[in-house]
Design an enzyme around this catalytic site. Structure first.
Site, PDB file in Angstrom:
ATOM      1  N   GLU A  51      64.636  98.059  57.925  1.00 28.85           N
ATOM      2  CA  GLU A  51      65.468  97.260  57.699  1.00 28.85           C
ATOM      3  C   GLU A  51      66.433  97.722  56.663  1.00 28.85           C
ATOM      4  O   GLU A  51      67.678  97.120  56.295  1.00 28.85           O
ATOM      5  CB  GLU A  51      64.892  95.869  57.273  1.00 28.85           C
ATOM      6  CG  GLU A  51      64.069  95.307  58.312  1.00 28.85           C
ATOM      7  CD  GLU A  51      64.927  94.688  59.439  1.00 28.85           C
ATOM      8  OE1 GLU A  51      66.208  94.431  59.256  1.00 28.85           O
ATOM      9  OE2 GLU A  51      64.651  94.456  60.660  1.00 28.85           O
ATOM     10  N   GLU A 108      43.042 106.727  59.083  1.00 27.30           N
ATOM     11  CA  GLU A 108      42.968 106.326  57.698  1.00 27.30           C
ATOM     12  C   GLU A 108      41.963 107.049  56.769  1.00 27.30           C
ATOM     13  O   GLU A 108      42.370 106.808  55.417  1.00 27.30           O
ATOM     14  CB  GLU A 108      43.070 104.766  57.604  1.00 27.30           C
ATOM     15  CG  GLU A 108      41.318 104.348  57.806  1.00 27.30           C
ATOM     16  CD  GLU A 108      41.506 102.823  57.601  1.00 27.30           C
ATOM     17  OE1 GLU A 108      40.581 102.500  56.802  1.00 27.30           O
ATOM     18  OE2 GLU A 108      42.306 102.079  58.108  1.00 27.30           O
TER      19      GLU A 108
END
Length: 306
Positions: free
Chosen positions: A88, A119
């Site tokens: 954004e 992960e």
């Protein structure tokens, strides 16, 4: 049992919510009420760490003024929220896509589905940082609800070795990650309604923290004027109209006049404002913006009016 296994055991014990043991047996409205009440506590938990967030904003802004970049690092929900916030920044603040980047365990594929075991990798995040040329000028922000994700821990360790600025964002209080990083934002949002589902309150808290960091850092870099997005990238009809309203508001002119100014500068609000307020042409406005990176509109106007 290893230290890592001990830490994981503690986290798993800590995440069991004793207050919602009957959740699945509730009627639908009662379930929604439980979730809503839990969500309402997130903002309060963040209020307690606002001084830490403010401190982090200021140190990040200084790094970026010296040519640094931000690297968000996370796995699962944490990584997806990092991608969301970094994506954004260019359209909202007119920044380069390189300024705020995200590294998610499993890469782009992990945005849409879980990537198993990644992960737990201590090499993958470091390799990605190396490929992107991370250096001592940069900011590495590790995001993990529990603060124990190996993918994220290794990125912070590598950042420390580089001499980069390292920041931890966790949501169950202080942790291994927050102890490892130079700066820590560590609210405790409490156990989730659905025990262990950190996409809920923890995810909400992370989204709020990242929004605070990026918005306030951009304000410190002069990318916001009052509460207006003066560097917004106007690439659709809604944003074209928004750019016109921004210029109209700042210059106190009608939107038609604002549109005529904007057409001369590829609909860049800051440049249109400079044209009007300083009575200069499009090229002069462009030159001022290019010569004065990370400078607020107020300072630009004051400097060139003298």
């Amino acid at each position: 049992m290893s230290v890592t296994e001990n830490t994981l055991s503690d986290c798993l014990q800590n995440e069991l919510n004793q207050d919602t043991l009957q959740f699945s047996r509730l009627d639908t409205l009662s379930m929604l009420t439980e979730i809503n009440q839990a969500d309402s506590t997130v903002a309060t938990s963040l209020q307690a760490v606002l001084p830490e967030i403010a401190n982090v904003v200021d140190v990040i802004a200084e790094r970026l003024k010296q040519g640094g970049r931000i690297f968000y690092v996370g796995a699962g929900t944490s990584g997806r929220l990092a991608v969301l916030d970094s994506a954004e920044c260019p359209p909202t603040f007119g920044t380069s896509p390189e300024l705020v980047q995200s590294i998610i365990a499993g890469g782009q594929a992990a945005m849409l589905k879980a990537v198993e075991n990644i992960e737990d990798s201590v090499e993958a995040s470091v390799e990605e940082l190396k490929q992107r040329g991370a250096s001592e000028k940069d900011v590495i922000i590790g995001i993990a609800a529990s603060g124990r994700t190996p993918f994220t821990l290794s990125a912070i360790e590598y950042g420390n070795q580089l001499g980069a600025l390292t920041v931890a964002i966790t949501t169950r209080g202080h942790s291994v990650l927050s102890e490892l990083a130079q700066y820590a934002i560590a609210p405790d949002v409490g156990a989730e309604v659905l025990s262990g589902s950190t996409r809920m309150k923890s995810g909400t808290a992370q989204k709020m923290i990242l929004g605070m960091l990026s918005t306030c850092v951009m304000a410190r870099l002069g990318r916001i004027h009052t509460n207006l997005m003066i560097d917004v990238v106007a690439n659709n009809i809604k944003l074209l109209r928004r750019a016109e309203r921004i210029v109209g508001e700042v210059c106190q002119i009608d939107t038609q006049t604002a549109a005529e100014l904007l057409k001369q500068v590829d609909y860049h609000p800051r440049r249109a404002i400079l044209m009007y307020e300083l009575n200069i042409n499009a090229q002069q406005a462009t030159d001022i913006v290019q010569k004065n990176p990370n400078t607020s509109l107020d300072l630009m106007l004051n400097s060139y009016r003298e």
